[in-house]
Motif scaffolding. Sequence first.
Motif, PDB file in Angstrom:
ATOM      1  N   ALA A 120     -35.582 -24.040   5.806  1.00 53.85           N
ATOM      2  CA  ALA A 120     -35.539 -22.894   6.728  1.00 53.85           C
ATOM      3  C   ALA A 120     -36.523 -21.822   6.283  1.00 53.85           C
ATOM      4  O   ALA A 120     -37.200 -21.201   7.108  1.00 53.85           O
ATOM      5  N   GLY A 121     -36.620 -21.592   4.975  1.00 49.95           N
ATOM      6  CA  GLY A 121     -37.576 -20.623   4.452  1.00 49.95           C
ATOM      7  C   GLY A 121     -39.006 -21.020   4.739  1.00 49.95           C
ATOM      8  O   GLY A 121     -39.854 -20.171   5.037  1.00 49.95           O
ATOM      9  N   ASP A 164     -47.480 -28.516   4.489  1.00 54.24           N
ATOM     10  CA  ASP A 164     -46.758 -27.720   3.496  1.00 54.24           C
ATOM     11  C   ASP A 164     -45.270 -27.671   3.820  1.00 54.24           C
ATOM     12  O   ASP A 164     -44.425 -27.675   2.921  1.00 54.24           O
ATOM     13  N   CYS A 165     -44.977 -27.620   5.091  1.00 61.02           N
ATOM     14  CA  CYS A 165     -43.583 -27.546   5.524  1.00 61.02           C
ATOM     15  C   CYS A 165     -42.815 -28.810   5.110  1.00 61.02           C
ATOM     16  O   CYS A 165     -41.693 -28.715   4.607  1.00 61.02           O
ATOM     17  N   ILE A 166     -43.423 -29.976   5.291  1.00 63.28           N
ATOM     18  CA  ILE A 166     -42.685 -31.201   4.965  1.00 63.28           C
ATOM     19  C   ILE A 166     -42.430 -31.353   3.468  1.00 63.28           C
ATOM     20  O   ILE A 166     -41.522 -32.072   3.070  1.00 63.28           O
ATOM     21  N   GLU A 167     -43.195 -30.653   2.647  1.00 56.47           N
ATOM     22  CA  GLU A 167     -42.919 -30.692   1.206  1.00 56.47           C
ATOM     23  C   GLU A 167     -41.615 -29.978   0.877  1.00 56.47           C
ATOM     24  O   GLU A 167     -41.087 -30.126  -0.227  1.00 56.47           O
ATOM     25  N   ASN A 195     -26.662 -30.536   9.619  1.00 53.03           N
ATOM     26  CA  ASN A 195     -27.409 -29.384  10.136  1.00 53.03           C
ATOM     27  C   ASN A 195     -28.821 -29.331   9.552  1.00 53.03           C
ATOM     28  O   ASN A 195     -29.778 -28.974  10.239  1.00 53.03           O
ATOM     29  N   TYR A 196     -28.949 -29.674   8.290  1.00 52.78           N
ATOM     30  CA  TYR A 196     -30.255 -29.699   7.618  1.00 52.78           C
ATOM     31  C   TYR A 196     -31.171 -30.711   8.315  1.00 52.78           C
ATOM     32  O   TYR A 196     -32.316 -30.406   8.661  1.00 52.78           O
ATOM     33  N   ASP A 197     -30.649 -31.912   8.527  1.00 50.74           N
ATOM     34  CA  ASP A 197     -31.433 -32.942   9.208  1.00 50.74           C
ATOM     35  C   ASP A 197     -31.767 -32.535  10.641  1.00 50.74           C
ATOM     36  O   ASP A 197     -32.882 -32.784  11.124  1.00 50.74           O
ATOM     37  N   ALA A 198     -30.819 -31.910  11.337  1.00 54.25           N
ATOM     38  CA  ALA A 198     -31.065 -31.470  12.708  1.00 54.25           C
ATOM     39  C   ALA A 198     -32.170 -30.421  12.759  1.00 54.25           C
ATOM     40  O   ALA A 198     -33.025 -30.451  13.659  1.00 54.25           O
ATOM     41  N   MET A 199     -32.175 -29.494  11.798  1.00 49.56           N
ATOM     42  CA  MET A 199     -33.217 -28.471  11.745  1.00 49.56           C
ATOM     43  C   MET A 199     -34.589 -29.123  11.549  1.00 49.56           C
ATOM     44  O   MET A 199     -35.566 -28.760  12.216  1.00 49.56           O
ATOM     45  N   ILE A 200     -34.665 -30.094  10.668  1.00 49.85           N
ATOM     46  CA  ILE A 200     -35.924 -30.789  10.418  1.00 49.85           C
ATOM     47  C   ILE A 200     -36.357 -31.558  11.663  1.00 49.85           C
ATOM     48  O   ILE A 200     -37.517 -31.483  12.089  1.00 49.85           O
ATOM     49  N   ALA A 201     -35.429 -32.293  12.254  1.00 43.42           N
ATOM     50  CA  ALA A 201     -35.748 -33.079  13.452  1.00 43.42           C
ATOM     51  C   ALA A 201     -36.224 -32.181  14.582  1.00 43.42           C
ATOM     52  O   ALA A 201     -37.198 -32.503  15.276  1.00 43.42           O
TER      53      ALA A 201
END
Length: 161
Positions: A68-69, A79-82, A143-149
């Motif tokens: 999220a950050g 950079d985000c996917i790292e 929720n973490y996976d949903a945010m990424i997806a």
Amino acid sequence: MLEAGLPVRAVSEVTGFPEILDGRVKTLHPHIHGPLLADKDNPAHLQTLAERNLLPLDLICVNLYNFAGALEQNLDIRDCIEQIDIGGPTMLRAAAKNFHSVLVVPDPEFYSRIMGELASQHYRVSLALRRETAARTFRLTSNYDAMIAQHLAKVDGASQN
């Protein structure tokens, strides 16, 4: 954890293998997941751990990478996917599946309650709290996976954000 005076071992010390690929691979190892998934009520599981010189785990506490950050910083996609945590959710989910044998601590919100139960119940935590933290773990990782997806679905090839 060292600052708190708790005995801590580096993951590489447990696995006998250094982290690789710029830290992308550290915890995905049978020496970590075997003890996380071992049913302590199953003598065959305990025998397997003993044969492999693995100690059972009682508690796992993981704070996930802050994806999220990364989104708030509007990082480019590479950079985000790292900041996508793979091993953390995997360890959390393994421990949550095995909540009757391993206490999973998915959120600092639980720290004081767990410390209170450990202190008052001779270093034990109730099954009710174990089940609660397991349920929270599955909600958190979902929720973490949903945010990424959701983020990956809206990223187009041109913007890279």
